[in-house]
Each structure stands twice: as structure tokens, then as C-alpha cells.
Design a protein around this motif. Structure first.
Motif, PDB file in Angstrom:
ATOM      1  N   ASN A  84       0.820  -1.221   0.000  1.00 51.50           N
ATOM      2  CA  ASN A  84       0.000   0.000   0.000  1.00 51.50           C
ATOM      3  C   ASN A  84       0.853   1.270   0.000  1.00 51.50           C
ATOM      4  OD1 ASN A  84      -2.586  -1.161  -0.090  1.00 51.50           O
ATOM      5  ND2 ASN A  84      -2.557  -1.546   2.110  1.00 51.50           N
ATOM      6  N   LYS A 106      -1.018   4.547   0.925  1.00 52.35           N
ATOM      7  CA  LYS A 106      -2.385   4.586   0.408  1.00 52.35           C
ATOM      8  C   LYS A 106      -3.392   4.610   1.549  1.00 52.35           C
ATOM      9  CE  LYS A 106      -3.724   1.981  -2.936  1.00 52.35           C
ATOM     10  NZ  LYS A 106      -3.953   0.799  -3.817  1.00 52.35           N
ATOM     11  N   PRO A 108      -6.922   3.795   3.546  1.00 53.61           N
ATOM     12  CA  PRO A 108      -7.708   2.554   3.604  1.00 53.61           C
ATOM     13  C   PRO A 108      -8.730   2.491   2.474  1.00 53.61           C
ATOM     14  CG  PRO A 108      -7.560   3.579   5.767  1.00 53.61           C
ATOM     15  CD  PRO A 108      -6.996   4.562   4.791  1.00 53.61           C
ATOM     16  N   VAL A 109      -9.103   1.279   2.098  1.00 54.70           N
ATOM     17  CA  VAL A 109     -10.054   1.087   0.999  1.00 54.70           C
ATOM     18  C   VAL A 109     -11.347   1.843   1.259  1.00 54.70           C
ATOM     19  CG1 VAL A 109     -11.412  -0.623  -0.268  1.00 54.70           C
ATOM     20  CG2 VAL A 109      -9.079  -1.164   0.443  1.00 54.70           C
ATOM     21  N   SER A 110     -11.756   1.911   2.516  1.00 50.61           N
ATOM     22  CA  SER A 110     -13.011   2.588   2.856  1.00 50.61           C
ATOM     23  C   SER A 110     -12.972   4.081   2.551  1.00 50.61           C
ATOM     24  CB  SER A 110     -13.334   2.386   4.339  1.00 50.61           C
ATOM     25  OG  SER A 110     -12.289   2.901   5.155  1.00 50.61           O
ATOM     26  N   GLU A 111     -11.751   4.641   2.387  1.00 51.99           N
ATOM     27  CA  GLU A 111     -11.612   6.072   2.124  1.00 51.99           C
ATOM     28  C   GLU A 111     -11.332   6.374   0.656  1.00 51.99           C
ATOM     29  OE1 GLU A 111      -8.814   7.907   4.714  1.00 51.99           O
ATOM     30  OE2 GLU A 111      -9.558   6.900   6.513  1.00 51.99           O
ATOM     31  N   LEU A 112     -11.348   5.355  -0.188  1.00 57.58           N
ATOM     32  CA  LEU A 112     -11.034   5.556  -1.602  1.00 57.58           C
ATOM     33  C   LEU A 112     -12.280   5.844  -2.430  1.00 57.58           C
ATOM     34  CD1 LEU A 112      -8.334   2.789  -2.176  1.00 57.58           C
ATOM     35  CD2 LEU A 112      -7.999   5.242  -1.859  1.00 57.58           C
ATOM     36  N   GLY A 113     -13.255   6.476  -1.844  1.00 53.26           N
ATOM     37  CA  GLY A 113     -14.476   6.819  -2.561  1.00 53.26           C
ATOM     38  C   GLY A 113     -14.431   8.247  -3.058  1.00 53.26           C
ATOM     39  N   LEU A 116     -12.251  11.396  -0.683  1.00 57.04           N
ATOM     40  CA  LEU A 116     -10.872  11.116  -0.294  1.00 57.04           C
ATOM     41  C   LEU A 116     -10.329  12.276   0.527  1.00 57.04           C
ATOM     42  CD1 LEU A 116      -8.311   9.335  -0.586  1.00 57.04           C
ATOM     43  CD2 LEU A 116      -7.772  10.668  -2.638  1.00 57.04           C
ATOM     44  N   LEU A 148      -3.239   7.556  -7.429  1.00 56.69           N
ATOM     45  CA  LEU A 148      -4.250   6.507  -7.279  1.00 56.69           C
ATOM     46  C   LEU A 148      -4.858   6.145  -8.634  1.00 56.69           C
ATOM     47  CD1 LEU A 148      -6.009   7.756  -4.015  1.00 56.69           C
ATOM     48  CD2 LEU A 148      -4.619   5.686  -4.268  1.00 56.69           C
ATOM     49  N   GLU A 151      -2.122   4.304 -10.722  1.00 58.26           N
ATOM     50  CA  GLU A 151      -1.942   2.908 -10.319  1.00 58.26           C
ATOM     51  C   GLU A 151      -3.030   2.032 -10.937  1.00 58.26           C
ATOM     52  OE1 GLU A 151      -0.983   0.764  -6.163  1.00 58.26           O
ATOM     53  OE2 GLU A 151      -3.025   1.553  -6.313  1.00 58.26           O
ATOM     54  N   GLU A 152      -4.258   2.499 -10.868  1.00 59.74           N
ATOM     55  CA  GLU A 152      -5.374   1.744 -11.437  1.00 59.74           C
ATOM     56  C   GLU A 152      -5.196   1.557 -12.943  1.00 59.74           C
ATOM     57  OE1 GLU A 152     -10.292   2.009 -11.676  1.00 59.74           O
ATOM     58  OE2 GLU A 152      -9.136   3.502 -10.564  1.00 59.74           O
TER      59      GLU A 152
END
Length: 202
Positions: A84, A106, A108-113, A116, A148, A151-152
């Protein structure tokens, strides 16, 4: 595998695909990228095909862009997916013996909406010139957003390349009677070669 880069949209000149890694070389790209290296999680020795391999890390190297200051021109971009972390290494500025480095953790996944948020604790900064003005949090936030997305996008390119190589190898094998003969007569040797490569992963 080698290619004619001008005939490809991505400018790829060559690719080396192994069980544990993939390396691509590019030429004359608009974004100045000339090298991509991906390290995968080794598969079980008994599995040669199946779902996409898990990416451990992905790095991309860039030639110097003369339109940008060296200390703001990215030389290498590293996505340590398993850890991460995302790192930007910049080109050496004239007279400097080191270069700027930005390393992000990076969120947390929960904050990648859509909401951010940026925390200064998420970034580690090394400035080669201590006299340079410190980067503002808003600048760092925008860089994090871009990383971000990058990376995707890079992971998508890796998956697409895996598919392309798989199709190419499959088509080549179907068109080659000798290839079919090798598969039918030498399955044990082929399995041994794959096993040896897995044991010697970098």
C-alpha cells in the motif's frame, strides 16, 4: 517477444513474460515512459494457467522531459501494491547529488471513494535542495489523487498485456504443428521447466 514500436499505440518495443515477473520496454512515447517492470505473487507449482496473477509491485521509468524542471520531472514511479505504498522519484537537478522523493501510504479502501481525505502523515518527503519551498498539503493531495488513478490505469495495462500475450502464445501454438508435437510428447519436461522457473523467481 519483440515488436515494431511505431506500429503499436503503446510504443512497446519488447516484452519478457515469466511466471514471477513481466518486463516491458517502450520507445518514443509521449509520456516519456521507457520501462515497466511488474512482480507477481508466484503461483502454486501445479497451476500454470487460471485467474490473473496477483501483482506485488509495479515500477515505471521515464526519460527526462526537457519542458519540466528536473526536480519536478518524474524519473521513476513505483507502486508497491502489496505494501500500500506509492513512490515518486524525480530526476537529478543540475549540481545535486540526490533527487527529490515523495512516498505516499495509500489510504484505507473505505476512504477511496468520492470523499478522499488527505493526512500529512500519509506522505514522506525528501527534498534534495533544502532551500526549496516546502510543498503545500493541497499540492500533495492532488498528487495523491493522480497516483491513485495512475496505479489503477497501470494495473489495467498489465492485465491487458497478460491477455494479449496469452492469446498470442495460444494462436502460435495452434498454428505450429511442431508446437503441438512438443506438448503431446514432452509434457513432463515442460512441467519441469515451469517448476524450475518458479523456484528461481527474483
Amino acid at each position: 517477444m519483440k515488436f515494431y514500436p511505431k506500429a503499436r499505440m503503446d510504443g512497446m518495443e519488447s516484452i519478457q513474460m515469466e511466471p514471477c515477473y513481466m518486463t516491458q520496454h517502450f520507445k518514443d512515447r509521449e509520456d516519456f515512459c521507457y520501462h515497466r517492470h511488474v512482480i507477481f505473487v508466484p503461483r502454486d507449482k501445479n497451476i500454470t494457467e487460471g485467474p490473473k496473477r496477483t501483482v506485488l509491485s509495479l515500477s515505471e521509468k521515464y526519460h527526462r522531459n526537457p519542458t519540466k524542471p528536473a526536480d519536478k520531472d518524474v524519473a521513476e514511479r513505483v507502486f508497491a501494491v502489496a505494501e500500500n505504498r506509492m513512490t515518486l522519484k524525480f530526476h537529478y537537478d543540475q549540481g545535486n547529488v540526490s533527487a527529490n522523493i515523495l512516498e505516499f501510504t495509500k489510504p484505507p479502501v473505505s476512504e477511496l471513494g468520492d470523499r478522499l481525505t488527505f493526512n500529512p502523515a500519509m506522505v514522506s518527503i525528501y527534498q534534495a535542495d533544502p532551500r526549496s519551498p516546502a510543498m503545500k498539503n493541497l499540492q500533495l493531495f492532488y498528487i495523491l489523487q493522480e497516483l491513485l488513478k495512475a496505479e489503477e490505469q497501470s494495473l489495467f495495462f498489465v492485465r491487458s498485456m497478460e491477455d494479449e500475450v496469452h492469446v498470442h502464445n495460444h494462436d502460435s501454438m495452434e498454428k505450429s504443428p511442431q508446437g503441438k508435437m512438443l506438448i503431446q510428447k514432452m509434457p513432463t519436461e515442460k512441467a519441469q521447466i515451469k517448476s524450475a522457473r518458479m523456484e528461481n523467481c527474483p
